[in-house]
Design a protein around this motif. Structure first.
Motif, PDB file in Angstrom:
ATOM      1  N   PHE A   5      44.921  44.333  32.750  1.00 24.91           N
ATOM      2  CA  PHE A   5      43.722  43.864  32.074  1.00 24.91           C
ATOM      3  C   PHE A   5      42.469  44.440  32.736  1.00 24.91           C
ATOM      4  CE2 PHE A   5      45.885  39.696  30.508  1.00 24.91           C
ATOM      5  CZ  PHE A   5      46.600  40.432  29.589  1.00 24.91           C
ATOM      6  N   HIS A   6      42.480  44.515  34.052  1.00 23.37           N
ATOM      7  CA  HIS A   6      41.312  45.041  34.762  1.00 23.37           C
ATOM      8  C   HIS A   6      41.076  46.507  34.422  1.00 23.37           C
ATOM      9  CE1 HIS A   6      38.373  45.632  37.924  1.00 23.37           C
ATOM     10  NE2 HIS A   6      39.071  46.702  38.340  1.00 23.37           N
ATOM     11  N   PRO A  56      45.975  41.492  22.098  1.00 20.39           N
ATOM     12  CA  PRO A  56      45.398  40.151  21.901  1.00 20.39           C
ATOM     13  C   PRO A  56      45.389  39.313  23.178  1.00 20.39           C
ATOM     14  CG  PRO A  56      47.548  40.327  20.837  1.00 20.39           C
ATOM     15  CD  PRO A  56      47.156  41.711  21.239  1.00 20.39           C
ATOM     16  N   GLN A  57      46.389  39.506  24.041  1.00 17.64           N
ATOM     17  CA  GLN A  57      46.389  38.773  25.306  1.00 17.64           C
ATOM     18  C   GLN A  57      45.210  39.199  26.168  1.00 17.64           C
ATOM     19  OE1 GLN A  57      50.227  39.467  27.111  1.00 17.64           O
ATOM     20  NE2 GLN A  57      51.358  38.683  25.340  1.00 17.64           N
ATOM     21  N   TRP A  58      44.951  40.497  26.206  1.00 17.05           N
ATOM     22  CA  TRP A  58      43.814  41.016  26.993  1.00 17.05           C
ATOM     23  C   TRP A  58      42.485  40.487  26.442  1.00 17.05           C
ATOM     24  CZ3 TRP A  58      40.753  45.424  24.997  1.00 17.05           C
ATOM     25  CH2 TRP A  58      39.718  45.787  25.852  1.00 17.05           C
ATOM     26  N   LEU A  59      42.318  40.532  25.108  1.00 14.02           N
ATOM     27  CA  LEU A  59      41.066  40.067  24.528  1.00 14.02           C
ATOM     28  C   LEU A  59      40.868  38.572  24.757  1.00 14.02           C
ATOM     29  CD1 LEU A  59      41.092  42.052  21.150  1.00 14.02           C
ATOM     30  CD2 LEU A  59      39.569  42.418  23.101  1.00 14.02           C
ATOM     31  N   ALA A  60      41.953  37.776  24.620  1.00 15.41           N
ATOM     32  CA  ALA A  60      41.833  36.339  24.873  1.00 15.41           C
ATOM     33  C   ALA A  60      41.469  36.069  26.331  1.00 15.41           C
ATOM     34  CB  ALA A  60      43.150  35.640  24.513  1.00 15.41           C
ATOM     35  N   HIS A  61      42.063  36.849  27.244  1.00 13.43           N
ATOM     36  CA  HIS A  61      41.769  36.690  28.671  1.00 13.43           C
ATOM     37  C   HIS A  61      40.309  37.012  28.966  1.00 13.43           C
ATOM     38  CE1 HIS A  61      41.508  38.222  32.847  1.00 13.43           C
ATOM     39  NE2 HIS A  61      42.362  37.231  33.121  1.00 13.43           N
TER      40      HIS A  61
END
Length: 796
Positions: A5-6, A56-61
């Motif tokens: 994610f980073h 979507p997991q990255w955007l939600a995070h």
């Protein structure tokens, strides 16, 4: 996961992507599209097997982080949260479930690319608030997302309730390039990028002739549906190379989305990969594949035209195809002349040798498609054979080799119909109920997703398929006859199962079968396929009436007293036999049980009423049943009884056939009766003066006369046209009789030393030879013979 994610956040600013999701109304934004593509490209580089799940997991995070950090733009993140969940998590799953039949062959990785996900977000955003109604957002977005069918003629009929496409046949093409956002990362990026560059550098005059303007290309996508080589749309020129989407049009009347064929892309990638065909380095082969992809785009665009009104009614394929070939060759020749270095020298030498620019890759593409078509048709036919013989595992194995859903549906339908037939024949009628219900569900699902022909089109296009707006540009649609035979087989199986239930005195099962058959017959008769000339005649209502009468008769027959007079019994039930299906459904079990006399009586009754009851329909053929009777009776014991049965059969056959029994020379070329009006010409005293002379019209204006201005007389109907059906029917009947004679003339069918039988045998052999000589090729040819079609009064 935090590390991934980073890195994603370092390469692509999540705030911009989330800002679009939180404030947009769904209008396309190239910056958002490119941002998703860049993030997906990074995930692919890191080896992520499912970027569509990670995004979507990255955007939600990141959204949680922005909210926690007090970012002013995300004080109310409700829209961004709802859209992220609905568009990137729920909608792809709903899309997959919606197309479980049509896109079962596609892996998620091929469907859910970054630009497809961008379109999902746009579709959800267009649904508007309230954002808490996730179900409404997903269902509305799914309907908006499915917006492509391609070239799909729809028959407009007064009896048709709707002229819209079926819900599950519309799909969403997978975007590989979007205007302003570039090319999507993935399998096809390396070949699409240079192909678009070549198209952009092509001369404007050639692009205009090809109806392709790169500045009007908002989206380049590929059709995710499996290619069906059996579909008549493949007769449409260049359909394998793509088309402008006929339903994506701007306000100026131009098409804006071009849809490629995935099979073409995959085959060109095979050319780039190392293999026996590989010549030159991979970079050279990639350029060649990209050039051919660009050329195929121009060919496909030429058939579609730049807009819906581009081709007027005067344009036909015979005029259009040569023009497309001309500008295609000009495009390739231009590229070939400009190509520098050793690569250019090699391709120019190859072109000189093979008489075609870029001959290697173009011929490779054509040969690969032809090979795939041959394998498709072979595996499809084998799957049908295995299914009809009762080997479901082998049938499914053959069908699994073909991605086209039509093959899968056809195989599954035939498997269940075969098993239902086995259940009926073995006296297990309850087992046929569920199987036949599954067949109907498969048929409706296949029609709904476009795998099977739209039944309305059989009537609307008279069993043909229009491949271009011109009236002359139509081809036969083989799917029409295939569906009609499937429906006829379904009705026959209902009748067989009902008869089995009646014989077993199973009233509940028979009631279920009768009700289901009536419902299916009513559904089928809506399409009025029986009114189409030269199509098999299947009328559900007739079949259902016949099935009920036959079931009642067979039920009573099974309860008759032993050694009773079967002929008298069937004479009492004769009134209900008004269709070929009714006769066939009774005669078949009688033959199977060795009831030769009763079967003979019903066969001859059918023959005597051939003017009112057709002798050949799908699943009900007099010729087939008569042949089964002769084979069975000819192998029965004792020999003396066998000879009597055969002799009596042919005596009744001759008596009931009437004029159809006559040999061809007796009803062809009859002399005119004395006093015919045409005899007046024969008595003309000056007629001999004109023998051997021909008239030549020096004006050559099509008018047989001395003065100009007279319109040519219309050409009348060919004199034998009205008699063609009757002649064909009679020849078909004689062909069937000749076959029966040959079967009955086997020496083992007669008792040894029987003088009368020897004389009959010799006479039948002589008659068979004479009939064969008279019929010529029609008795031994490969054409499909038929005893008699429907009466002229019932033909459509």
């Amino acid at each position: 996961m935090d590390g991934i994610f980073h890195e994603l956040s370092r390469r692509t600013e999540p705030a911009k992507l989330l800002g679009y999701l939180n404030f947009s109304d769904g209008r396309p934004d190239p910056r958002f599209q490119k941002g998703l593509a860049d993030a997906a490209a990074h995930l692919l580089e890191t080896g992520d097997p499912a970027p569509w799940r990670t995004l979507p997991q990255w955007l939600a995070h990141e959204l949680n982080g922005l909210v926690a950090g007090g970012a002013p733009a995300f004080r109310d993140p409700a829209q961004a949260r709802a859209v992220t969940a609905a568009a990137l998590e729920r909608l792809p799953a709903a899309y997959r479930a919606h197309h479980a039949d049509l896109l079962a062959h596609q892996p998620d990785a091929a469907l859910f690319g970054p630009f497809f996900l961008a379109r999902c977000c746009e579709a959800v955003l267009k649904q508007g608030a309230p954002w808490g109604e996730t179900g409404r957002l997903v269902s509305g977005a799914l309907a908006a997302l499915n917006d492509y069918v391609g070239y799909r003629p729809i028959a407009v009929l007064e009896t048709r309730p709707s002229t819209e496409f079926y819900p599950h046949e519309k799909v969403r093409p997978v975007p590989v390039a979007l205007a302003g956002a570039g090319v999507a990362p993935g399998t096809y990026a390396d070949i699409v990028r240079p192909a678009l560059k070549l198209l952009g550098e092509t001369e404007p005059a050639l692009l205009d002739e090809a109806s392709f303007d790169p500045t009007k290309l908002d989206e380049l996508a590929f059709d995710p549906r499996a290619h069906d080589h059996f579909h008549p749309v493949n007769k449409r020129p260049n359909v394998l190379f793509g088309e402008w989407d006929p339903h994506t049009i701007d306000n100026a009347g131009y098409f804006r989305r071009f849809v490629l064929r995935q099979m073409t892309l995959d085959t060109l990638l095979t050319w780039v990969a190392p293999g026996p065909h590989a010549v030159g380095d991979p970079g050279e082969r990639l350029f060649e594949a990209a050039a051919v992809l660009a050329g195929t785009v121009l060919m496909g665009a030429g058939v579609s035209g730049a807009g819906p009104s581009y081709h007027d009614s005067t344009v036909t394929l015979s005029k259009l195809v040569p023009r497309i070939a001309r500008y295609r060759d000009a495009f390739y020749q231009r590229l070939l002349k400009q190509l520098p270095g050793a690569h250019g020298e090699r391709l120019r030498a190859e072109s000189e040798k093979r008489k075609q620019p870029f001959a290697g890759v173009r011929q490779f593409l054509n040969q690969a498609i032809a090979t795939q078509r041959a394998l498709h048709l072979q595996d499809r036919r084998m799957a049908q054979f295995y299914a009809a013989m009762g080997y479901p595992a082998a049938a499914r194995d053959q069908a699994a080799r073909i991605a086209a859903p039509a093959v899968r549906f056809g195989t599954e339908v035939r498997i269940r119909q075969t098993e239902a037939g086995f259940a009926a024949d073995r006296g297990r009628a309850p087992g046929a109920v569920a199987l036949l219900a599954e067949v109907e569900d498969l048929l409706r699902r296949g029609i709904d997703c476009g795998a099977l022909i739209d039944p309305w089109n059989i009537l609307g296009y008279q069993g043909l398929f229009p491949i271009f707006p011109g009236r002359e540009d139509t081809v036969r649609d083989p799917r029409a006859e295939e569906l009609i035979h499937t429906a006829g087989r379904q009705l026959d199986l209902y009748a067989r199962a009902s008869a089995a239930a009646a014989v077993a005195n199973d009233a509940p099962t028979r009631g279920h079968l009768t009700a289901n058959m009536r419902e299916f017959a009513a559904w089928w008769d809506r399409f009025a396929t029986a009114t189409v000339t030269d199509m098999p005649r299947i009328v559900g209502g007739e079949r259902a009436d016949a099935a009920e009468h036959v079931a009642e008769a067979l039920g009573a027959w099974s309860l008759r007293k032993p050694n009773s007079n079967d002929i008298a019994f069937w004479r009492q039930h004769r009134e209900g036999f008004t269709s070929p299906a009714a006769f066939a459904q009774v005669i078949e079990p009688l033959i199977e049980r060795g009831e030769w006399k009763a079967a003979t009586g019903l066969l001859m009754t059918w023959l005597s009423e051939s003017d009112a009851v057709p002798m050949d329909e799908p699943g009900a053929s007099f010729e087939t049943l008569a042949e089964r009777w002769v084979r069975g009776a000819g192998a029965s014991d004792p020999a003396a009884e066998r000879a009597g049965l055969l002799r009596r059969f042919f005596e009744l056959l001759e008596a009931n056939a009437r004029e159809d029994w006559l040999e061809p020379h007796e009803w062809l070329g009859e002399k005119r009766p004395p006093g015919d009006a045409d005899d007046e010409d024969d008595r003309d005293p000056f007629a001999s003066a004109y023998e051997g002379m021909t008239y030549k019209d020096s004006a050559d204006d099509g008018v047989d006369g001395a003065v100009a201005g007279d319109p040519p007389e219309p050409v009348g109907e060919f004199s034998l046209e009205a008699q063609a059906d009757e002649i064909e029917d009679r020849l078909g009947f004689l062909h069937a009789v000749a076959k029966l004679w040959r079967l009955a003339a086997r020496p083992d069918a007669w008792p040894p030393g029987d003088g009368a039988s020897d004389a009959a045998l010799a006479g039948w052999l002589t008659a068979a030879r004479r009939a064969n000589d008279s019929l010529g090729a029609s008795s031994t040819g490969s054409r499909r013979s038929r005893c008699r079609t429907r009466p002229a009064a019932t033909r459509g």
